[in-house]
Design a protein around this motif. Structure first.
Motif, mmCIF file in Angstrom:
data_model
loop_
_atom_site.group_PDB
_atom_site.id
_atom_site.type_symbol
_atom_site.label_atom_id
_atom_site.label_comp_id
_atom_site.label_asym_id
_atom_site.label_seq_id
_atom_site.Cartn_x
_atom_site.Cartn_y
_atom_site.Cartn_z
ATOM 1 N N ALA A 351 0.823 -1.208 0.000
ATOM 2 C CA ALA A 351 0.000 0.000 0.000
ATOM 3 C C ALA A 351 0.856 1.257 0.000
ATOM 4 O O ALA A 351 0.512 2.268 -0.622
ATOM 5 N N ALA A 352 1.967 1.198 0.695
ATOM 6 C CA ALA A 352 2.835 2.378 0.771
ATOM 7 C C ALA A 352 3.608 2.585 -0.527
ATOM 8 O O ALA A 352 3.935 3.717 -0.882
ATOM 9 N N LEU A 353 3.894 1.489 -1.235
ATOM 10 C CA LEU A 353 4.737 1.614 -2.439
ATOM 11 C C LEU A 353 3.938 1.873 -3.711
ATOM 12 O O LEU A 353 4.452 2.436 -4.671
ATOM 13 N N MET A 354 2.677 1.458 -3.707
ATOM 14 C CA MET A 354 1.938 1.522 -4.978
ATOM 15 C C MET A 354 1.782 2.929 -5.562
ATOM 16 O O MET A 354 1.790 3.086 -6.778
ATOM 17 N N PRO A 355 1.666 4.006 -4.734
ATOM 18 C CA PRO A 355 1.542 5.324 -5.394
ATOM 19 C C PRO A 355 2.790 5.710 -6.192
ATOM 20 O O PRO A 355 2.707 6.489 -7.142
ATOM 21 N N ILE A 356 3.953 5.160 -5.806
ATOM 22 C CA ILE A 356 5.183 5.487 -6.553
ATOM 23 C C ILE A 356 5.061 4.967 -7.987
ATOM 24 O O ILE A 356 5.385 5.677 -8.948
ATOM 25 N N GLY A 359 2.479 7.226 -9.891
ATOM 26 C CA GLY A 359 2.813 8.645 -10.068
ATOM 27 C C GLY A 359 3.818 8.914 -11.167
ATOM 28 O O GLY A 359 3.591 9.731 -12.064
ATOM 29 N N ILE A 360 4.953 8.210 -11.120
ATOM 30 C CA ILE A 360 6.012 8.496 -12.094
ATOM 31 C C ILE A 360 5.560 8.190 -13.516
ATOM 32 O O ILE A 360 5.849 8.924 -14.445
ATOM 33 N N TRP A 404 14.594 4.858 -12.914
ATOM 34 C CA TRP A 404 13.855 5.302 -11.721
ATOM 35 C C TRP A 404 13.251 4.122 -10.978
ATOM 36 O O TRP A 404 13.195 4.115 -9.746
ATOM 37 N N ALA A 408 13.853 3.099 -7.141
ATOM 38 C CA ALA A 408 12.733 2.825 -6.237
ATOM 39 C C ALA A 408 12.880 1.421 -5.643
ATOM 40 O O ALA A 408 12.595 1.201 -4.457
ATOM 41 N N ASN B 326 9.901 14.060 -9.078
ATOM 42 C CA ASN B 326 8.670 13.343 -8.802
ATOM 43 C C ASN B 326 8.928 12.105 -7.964
ATOM 44 O O ASN B 326 8.141 11.765 -7.076
ATOM 45 N N ALA B 330 7.346 11.242 -4.405
ATOM 46 C CA ALA B 330 6.625 9.972 -4.273
ATOM 47 C C ALA B 330 7.184 9.165 -3.094
ATOM 48 O O ALA B 330 6.439 8.548 -2.344
ATOM 49 N N PHE B 331 8.525 9.190 -2.940
ATOM 50 C CA PHE B 331 9.130 8.526 -1.781
ATOM 51 C C PHE B 331 8.569 9.113 -0.495
ATOM 52 O O PHE B 331 8.221 8.406 0.446
ATOM 53 N N SER B 334 5.147 8.023 0.109
ATOM 54 C CA SER B 334 5.177 6.616 0.479
ATOM 55 C C SER B 334 5.523 6.451 1.960
ATOM 56 O O SER B 334 4.964 5.591 2.655
ATOM 57 N N ILE B 337 2.495 7.165 4.105
ATOM 58 C CA ILE B 337 1.638 5.981 4.197
ATOM 59 C C ILE B 337 2.269 4.949 5.127
ATOM 60 O O ILE B 337 1.590 4.328 5.955
#
Lengths: 484, 484
Positions: A351-356, A359-360, A404, A408, B326, B330-331, B334, B337
């Protein structure tokens, strides 16, 4: 046109605005006026005159009288509605028409709403027919009927012609202020003819040569008129290889011709060869400016230019479409995540990683789309080179994904001490960036193909794809390889 | 300037492009050429001539010879690098200069890279000093030295002057093609003087009146020269209230003056009253176009215009900054969260709903920022009305939060059968939209205050705030009220 006001450029228009603002504040009359907005303009004006220190009012009126109409338009746009209407009341009525032409649509609406039918008719009658056409859709029908009656037969014809073209056609940009001459005369005769004018129309850089049936023959640039001997004949010196616009041509194409060939004016000629009008560089420049502004506004999901002092409701209405669309795509993305709730429950780090991931890819896809949209607008992309672009953008997406996504992945590894999680994150980012690149290319090309403006709506669709796609790819990979 | 090519507008430039492309494809010579890119231009050209069906090549060369330089520039931009260089080889050398001026920076670089020092010098020498100045930063130093030597003393002075101004100053837009006259003569004398010219400079809509020390006195519009009697004197008819630009003025300000007052040309005058040059509407129009393009590119995080056929690496370099930034934001989001992993573990629905809170606020904040940035650019926002805007935008944020947040809340209630979850979602969206509105206003105003361009970087910062803020508000509220 009030050419004699141009001198004020040196103390520029922001400065004028501040002066007007400070004069307005001196009176503290804004509140008084706000109460009277429903009154007819005339009454309001009289009332004001009675209430206020007369000399302050006169000072403001003087200031306005000395300003160029365009500057007054600028000031009106920068003032909140009550102050704007006060200033509008103080402007000499015989300049109303010019100023209405200059202000933006949203502000024009607010001004017209306060004017009586009589005032509107008078304002419109100060204008040329092509300008009346620009104003027509903002005026009440009754006013337009009155105005129409007051025109000569020729002017009515022009007005009908100007109003019959869509906003993005050359016909909508043209005016009728042409100086026409015959080809069988000498420059001497032309010069004598010109001396009978009090003034030539603005932006007359060439005279249009026509026969007695108004068939366009060529142009005589003033340049040539001036450097050649008076005995020379027009037919010898006129240019016949000049650019001719057609009233149905796209305005954007005409704008590109003006830019490319550095034109000041161009004739508008119908199929049968008849000269119907001309387009001048100032109109083209306004068109270019308004196009680029609406592109910027559309990219942010704003439907039209917004009067910055419009009521809250008007602004909400201007912006709602985009937000509604965005909510739908967000709901969809949310359901994609919802499908993986079991997976997330087992490893909440997802859940914490999925927005990364999402977004990019969204950003990268928007970069691709921006470049394609620009090239499409310039006409530089066609079938013969589209395939090349596709493979290039996919390569860039892949490379960016490795760079990137790799970073990540390392970040995730250090946080959660799982090599597999890091690898999955990297893999998901590569895939999602490639997906984004594809979408960033295909969506504008598709919109263009179906005849829509590729600049409008691309970014919402892209974000929907990279969001939902990113969540699906990342959580899907995790479900397969990580959670068992 | 090749004015005689203008006639080709009727079959427009996209059409020319297709013709050139099909001629190029006929040869299938692209591959052959790609191998030879390292050879000097001359050798390559000769080799080509030998390999190819000569008549096809001649056909292409003819086609190019008949095109306006601007159209050739357009075609060069739309061709992949190998085809572009082939076409460039076929263009007559005496048009190289003009075309180099017309193409975009990225494409110019690719053309200059293939030219010898000698070719570059010749190309530059075809140009006016103000055009050489535009080209200067792309030319090797050795070439510029050669060019400088070939100029007259007056031209050297002009070149130095033109190069001494920053790109966004009036000085960088001006040219030196002015026709100057004295005030103590009659129109008759002026007319005789003009007849000694072969041609007047483009965009001469007015003559500049100066004294013998080049002190600017006024302008004589051609309009007035033509409608008045030859016996009248210049001093009586000249306009002294005209707009004067200063070489240090901002180019954007000059552009606004051209738009506002519908100018074709304007004098550039120094503090001491000396006329140093003029600015013409075509330069201004190019400036406006390039500004609006770089605004659109910058909004998408592209640092400069990108040759669509640039190598993959060049494109990656053009785009990396934004993606790196970005990734950082995003980090950060993250990690926000990550702080709530315990909360999410207890109610995994939160993970599915949190992107909704972040997404809509980001969009709404960008709408606010777009409107403010536009108003700032026009100079319509100042201290006297900023406070009003802030309260308006916050109200809009709140209303939108209630509308869309309410809908999202209902959606969440139906999915997860929890009233409290729906209420928390709605509350979080209201708060995050208000936060977004505040950020959308304050960030551009802040960037403007510290002298940066508010259009660049606003959107990355905004997304960072609405993402991290949205996650924090939503998960925080959930942690307090829902999970215990």
């Amino acid at each position: 046109m009030n050419k004699n006001h141009e001198s004020h450029y040196t103390e520029n228009v922001q400065h004028h605005l501040q002066q007007v603002q400070s004069l307005l504040e001196k009176h503290a009359l804004v509140e008084t006026l706000a109460l009277k907005q429903e009154m007819p303009r005339q009454e309001r004006h009289e009332l004001l005159g009675a209430i206020l220190h007369k000399q302050h009012l006169a000072e403001l009126q003087d200031k306005l009288a000395n300003l160029h109409s365009s500057d007054i338009a600028f000031i009106l746009e920068a003032l909140p509605i009550e102050q704007r209407l006060l200033v509008w009341d103080l402007v000499k009525a015989d300049r109303d028409g010019e100023i209405l032409i200059e202000v933006s649509d949203a502000v024009r609406e607010s001004l017209i709403a306060t004017m009586s039918r009589e005032e509107l008719r008078e304002a419109a009658e100060q204008l040329d027919t092509d300008e009346i056409a620009d104003l027509a859709h903002d005026l009440p029908h009754a006013v337009m009927r009155d105005v129409f009656k007051s025109l000569t037969i020729e002017e009515r014809e022009q007005l009908r012609a100007a109003m019959s073209y869509p906003e993005d056609a050359v016909g909508a940009l043209m005016d009728f202020d042409m100086v026409t001459i015959r080809e069988d005369v000498t420059l001497e005769v032309v010069s004598r003819y010109l001396r009978r004018f009090d003034e030539m129309p603005d932006h007359t850089d060439q005279l249009f040569v026509v026969d007695r049936n108004d068939i366009f023959k060529g142009v005589l640039p003033l340049n040539r008129l001036l450097v050649n001997e008076p005995e020379e004949s027009v037919s010898k010196l006129m240019r016949t290889d000049t650019i001719k616009l057609h009233p149905d041509d796209k305005a954007e194409q005409a704008a590109q011709a003006f830019e490319r060939y550095d034109l000041v004016s161009a004739p508008v000629v119908e199929e049968d060869g008849k000269l119907v009008g001309r387009v001048t560089v100032n109109t083209v420049m306004d068109y270019i400016r308004s196009q680029s502004e609406s592109e910027i506004l559309n990219t942010a999901g704003l439907r039209g230019e917004e009067d910055i002092f419009a009521s809250v409701w008007k602004s909400v209405k201007n912006r709602w479409m985009w937000l509604a669309l965005n909510l739908c795509t967000a709901f969809f993305a949310s359901r994609v995540i919802g499908e993986f709730e079991n997976t997330i429950e087992k490893l909440v780090a997802l859940a914490a990683l999925m927005p990364i991931v999402a977004g990019i890819a969204g950003n990268s896809a928007n970069q691709t789309a921006t470049i394609i949209i620009r090239s499409l607008a310039l006409g530089q992309v066609n079938q013969s080179n589209a395939r090349r672009l596709i493979s290039k953008e996919i390569t860039i997406g892949g490379i960016n994904g490795l760079i990137w996504g790799g970073m990540a992945g390392i970040f995730a590894f250090f946080l959660y001490k799982s090599v597999l999680l890091g690898v999955i994150l990297t893999g998901a980012m590569v895939l999602n960036l490639v997906l984004g690149a594809l979408a960033g290319l295909m969506i504008p090309l598709f919109l263009q193909r179906i005849g829509r403006d590729p600049a409008i709506g691309s970014s919402v669709m892209l974000t929907a794809i990279t969001d939902s796609g990113g969540f699906f790819i990342f959580l899907g990979l995790a479900a397969i390889f990580l959670i068992n």
